[in-house]
Motif scaffolding. Structure first.
Motif, PDB file in Angstrom:
ATOM      1  N   ILE A   1      -5.422  39.186  35.820  1.00  0.00           N
ATOM      2  CA  ILE A   1      -5.297  38.608  37.164  1.00  0.00           C
ATOM      3  C   ILE A   1      -3.835  38.486  37.552  1.00  0.00           C
ATOM      4  N   VAL A   2      -3.020  37.992  36.651  1.00  0.00           N
ATOM      5  CA  VAL A   2      -1.594  37.848  36.950  1.00  0.00           C
ATOM      6  C   VAL A   2      -0.969  39.218  37.201  1.00  0.00           C
TER       7      VAL A   2
ATOM      8  N   LEU B   1      -8.342  38.331  42.890  1.00  0.00           N
ATOM      9  CA  LEU B   1      -8.493  37.094  43.639  1.00  0.00           C
ATOM     10  C   LEU B   1      -8.970  37.289  45.077  1.00  0.00           C
ATOM     11  N   GLU B   2      -8.754  38.469  45.644  1.00  0.00           N
ATOM     12  CA  GLU B   2      -9.212  38.736  47.009  1.00  0.00           C
ATOM     13  C   GLU B   2     -10.453  39.626  47.028  1.00  0.00           C
ATOM     14  N   ASN B   3     -11.067  39.799  45.875  1.00  0.00           N
ATOM     15  CA  ASN B   3     -12.200  40.702  45.731  1.00  0.00           C
ATOM     16  C   ASN B   3     -13.504  39.901  45.634  1.00  0.00           C
ATOM     17  N   PRO B   4     -14.435  40.099  46.571  1.00  0.00           N
ATOM     18  CA  PRO B   4     -15.689  39.336  46.517  1.00  0.00           C
ATOM     19  C   PRO B   4     -16.510  39.611  45.250  1.00  0.00           C
TER      20      PRO B   4
ATOM     21  N   LEU C   1     -18.024  36.887  42.676  1.00  0.00           N
ATOM     22  CA  LEU C   1     -19.401  36.955  42.173  1.00  0.00           C
ATOM     23  C   LEU C   1     -19.412  36.878  40.650  1.00  0.00           C
ATOM     24  N   LYS C   2     -18.537  37.630  40.010  1.00  0.00           N
ATOM     25  CA  LYS C   2     -18.465  37.634  38.543  1.00  0.00           C
ATOM     26  C   LYS C   2     -18.149  36.236  38.020  1.00  0.00           C
ATOM     27  N   MET C   3     -17.218  35.551  38.642  1.00  0.00           N
ATOM     28  CA  MET C   3     -16.859  34.204  38.195  1.00  0.00           C
ATOM     29  C   MET C   3     -18.010  33.228  38.413  1.00  0.00           C
ATOM     30  N   GLY C   4     -18.738  33.383  39.511  1.00  0.00           N
ATOM     31  CA  GLY C   4     -19.918  32.546  39.740  1.00  0.00           C
ATOM     32  C   GLY C   4     -20.986  32.777  38.689  1.00  0.00           C
TER      33      GLY C   4
ATOM     34  N   ALA D   1     -14.754  48.034  44.279  1.00  0.00           N
ATOM     35  CA  ALA D   1     -14.965  47.254  45.503  1.00  0.00           C
ATOM     36  C   ALA D   1     -13.721  47.341  46.380  1.00  0.00           C
ATOM     37  N   VAL D   2     -13.934  47.532  47.643  1.00  0.00           N
ATOM     38  CA  VAL D   2     -12.845  47.609  48.604  1.00  0.00           C
ATOM     39  C   VAL D   2     -12.495  46.200  49.044  1.00  0.00           C
TER      40      VAL D   2
END
Length: 162
Positions: free
Chosen positions: A86-87, A94-97, A101-104, A160-161
């Motif tokens: 991520i860093v 962080l701007e990818n839906p 979803l994966k974190m949820g 994912a765009v």
């Protein structure tokens, strides 16, 4: 607000360093994928035991004690390697839906895993029979689906765009 944070993170010295060394991201991704393999194997075995498909000679507590350290260790490696990824590329995540979803899904999976393992600390026979066994089996099926969703979403992030 997230855009400002992502910009700040992308401009940070650590992010710039990760981006400047082309070998870091693939090396960390490799470690991340290996940790995913470890956790998926441990989760699969634990859930297959809950479903009665393996380990007839052992108890659910025995499986929990055997695989919980693998799950915990792999989660630590996933946290560290994921944070590094991520860093290194904050916009990609962080701007990818799909990342959201994966974190949820990961939150759901961790809650399910804790819900399966925690009662065993108080009562070794908690899941042994009756209605609790049916609940455990339902949780195991959901857990397998959620973990598969995490793997799928993790791979989908790259496509994912944003």
């Amino acid at each position: 607000m997230i855009d400002r944070f992502v910009t700040w993170l992308a401009d940070s010295p650590v992010s710039v360093t990760i981006g400047a060394h082309g070998w870091i991201t693939p090396a960390v991704q490799t470690v991340h994928i290996l940790a995913i393999a470890v956790i998926m194997a441990a989760i699969l075995m634990t859930n297959l035991k809950a479903l009665g498909a393996v380990g007839a000679e052992d108890t659910i507590l025995g499986f929990s004690r055997r695989y919980a350290p693998w799950i915990g260790g792999a989660l630590i490696v996933l946290l560290l390697s994921g944070a590094t990824l991520i860093v290194g590329e904050p916009r990609r995540s962080l701007e990818n839906p799909v990342f959201i979803l994966k974190m949820g899904l990961l939150c759901v999976a961790l809650l399910l895993t804790a819900a399966i393992h925690a009662p065993l600390r108080r009562d070794a026979g908690f899941w042994q029979a009756g209605p609790r066994l049916a609940v455990l089996r339902g949780m195991a099926v959901v857990s397998l689906g959620v973990w598969a969703g995490i793997v799928f979403a993790g791979r989908w992030i790259a496509y994912a765009v944003t």
